[in-house]
Enzyme design. Structure first.
Site: not given
Length: 180
Positions: A72, A132, A170
């Site tokens: 990335k 990204y 998450d």
């Protein structure tokens, strides 16, 4: 453009050469030839962008398992972030270690994170946008993560962890020890 190596082999901080005048600024955000010669001989196949409304939003720590691993190249388009790369290469001498960089829209810095690292960031300003480039397409089956607050990794996040804004996904990521 120029780059700086970080404390772990692989991730690099990339700085554009910025031209400023009374109108604003201009910089080249990416040059394939320069990147391949100086950072990594990779091709990018997908661009991603996120918007986080609240300061203290943590996204991560994410990675994709092989054969869909991703490198990335992260850049902040608006606002600023505390960006983190965690070495999750099982045979690496720096397994579980992390490096970080503050990325700002004003500075144009970018962080290269090669395959074999988990990635996460914390927003430092409201309405922060992150862009990204990735070296492999997204695969839901290979989408993995590590707990952002794993005490073994011990990331020094810039906010109190009890005030972090997180997704349900998450909040439930496994510890680093699950990778060994």
């Amino acid at each position: 453009m120029r780059y700086e190596s970080l404390a772990i082999e692989g991730p690099r901080l990339v700085f554009p050469k910025t031209y400023r005048d009374h109108r604003g600024y201009f910089f080249e955000a990416f040059k394939q030839g320069w990147f391949r010669e100086n950072i990594a001989d990779v091709s990018f196949v997908q661009d991603n962008q996120s918007l986080s409304h609240q300061v203290g939003t943590i996204r991560g720590l994410h990675y994709q398992a092989p054969p869909f691993g991703q490198g990335k190249l992260i850049r902040c388009l608006r606002g600023s972030i505390f960006d983190v790369a965690v070495d999750i290469r099982p045979d690496s001498s720096t397994f579980g270690k992390w490096v970080s960089a503050n990325l700002t829209a004003a500075g144009g810095e970018q962080l290269w994170i090669p395959e074999g690292f988990a990635h996460g960031f914390c927003t430092l300003e409201p309405d922060t946008e992150v862009f990204y480039k990735v070296t492999n397409v997204y695969s839901q089956t290979h989408d993995k993560g590590v707990a952002f607050d794993d005490p073994v990794i011990s990331i020094n996040w810039p906010i109190p962890l009890n005030s972090a804004v997180l997704s349900d996904k998450d909040r439930l990521q496994p510890p680093l020890s699950s990778l060994r």
